[in-house]
Design an enzyme around this catalytic site. Sequence first.
Site, PDB file in Angstrom:
ATOM      1  N   HIS A 173      73.554  61.624   9.432  1.00  0.00           N
ATOM      2  CA  HIS A 173      72.691  60.458   9.252  1.00  0.00           C
ATOM      3  C   HIS A 173      71.812  60.162  10.401  1.00  0.00           C
ATOM      4  O   HIS A 173      70.766  59.512  10.312  1.00  0.00           O
ATOM      5  CB  HIS A 173      73.108  59.532   8.447  1.00  0.00           C
ATOM      6  CG  HIS A 173      74.032  58.595   9.322  1.00  0.00           C
ATOM      7  ND1 HIS A 173      75.340  58.681   9.245  1.00  0.00           N
ATOM      8  CD2 HIS A 173      73.710  57.640  10.072  1.00  0.00           C
ATOM      9  CE1 HIS A 173      75.748  57.796  10.214  1.00  0.00           C
ATOM     10  NE2 HIS A 173      74.683  56.991  10.533  1.00  0.00           N
ATOM     11  N   ASP A 181      79.161  64.083   6.424  1.00  0.00           N
ATOM     12  CA  ASP A 181      78.096  63.281   7.518  1.00  0.00           C
ATOM     13  C   ASP A 181      78.358  63.783   8.754  1.00  0.00           C
ATOM     14  O   ASP A 181      78.899  62.980   9.564  1.00  0.00           O
ATOM     15  CB  ASP A 181      78.226  61.718   7.080  1.00  0.00           C
ATOM     16  CG  ASP A 181      77.241  61.014   8.080  1.00  0.00           C
ATOM     17  OD1 ASP A 181      76.095  61.824   8.788  1.00  0.00           O
ATOM     18  OD2 ASP A 181      77.377  59.801   8.294  1.00  0.00           O
ATOM     19  N   SER A 193      76.311  54.497  15.711  1.00  0.00           N
ATOM     20  CA  SER A 193      76.490  55.729  14.627  1.00  0.00           C
ATOM     21  C   SER A 193      76.861  56.989  15.311  1.00  0.00           C
ATOM     22  O   SER A 193      75.899  57.479  16.343  1.00  0.00           O
ATOM     23  CB  SER A 193      75.789  55.573  13.484  1.00  0.00           C
ATOM     24  OG  SER A 193      76.529  56.212  12.334  1.00  0.00           O
TER      25      SER A 193
END
Length: 242
Positions: free
Chosen positions: A81, A128, A231
């Site tokens: 992402h 992910d 992230s």
Amino acid sequence: MLLLAPQMLSLLLLALPVLASPAYVAPAPGQALQQTGIVGGQEAPRSKWPWQVSLRVRGPYWMHFCGGSLIHPQWVLTAAHCVEPDIKDLAALRVQLREQHLYYQDQLLPVSRIIVHPQFYIIQTGADIALLELEEPVNISSHIHTVTLPPASETFPPGMPCWVTGWGDVDNNVHLPPPYPLKEVEVPVVENHLCNAEYHTGLHTGHSFQIVRDDMLCAGSENHDSCQGDSGGPLVCKVNGT
């Protein structure tokens, strides 16, 4: 980390990719556009975390937006992402290898290819994970080198101490202040079924809906977790002395 239930454990949600590496962080459900960083930690010693990288996007300056891990002299592991669907132009993406303070001694590296897991759609469905191929291999040294990936058979029992690192926010809506040091925080592994139950708190999805999937790993504790800004960065655990 990102809190769905502030009164409960804040849990760091990570996906275990096909490579069997717990090397990146995914935000909590419902917060797919927010990245994660470090809360409750301290500045990392200069001698530690030589695989940590900063992903940069072109703007008024090359802005840090996600973390990553050097897993090979020419490959970086991060979260899907972080790059999908927003990064369309490789020329707008750079990688900065381990540095103690963001922006102070940048030597940004271009990326030649992005490989996103073919089953990735949104964070909530798992898979992910993405790989970034650098245009040129980097020189491995005591300051810059790769992280060891665990075998697929490796298990991470509840309570096992692990570490999360990054340059993210130091609290909710509190940005990492200058000189933007790399932060670290120790977090214990949390059983997936407990993590899944915590993530259902305050939601109306029903407990039969699996938020924490089988390809994910949870770690974290109250006031020691990740927050907006990193992230894709590493979760590392010491196994058999390495």
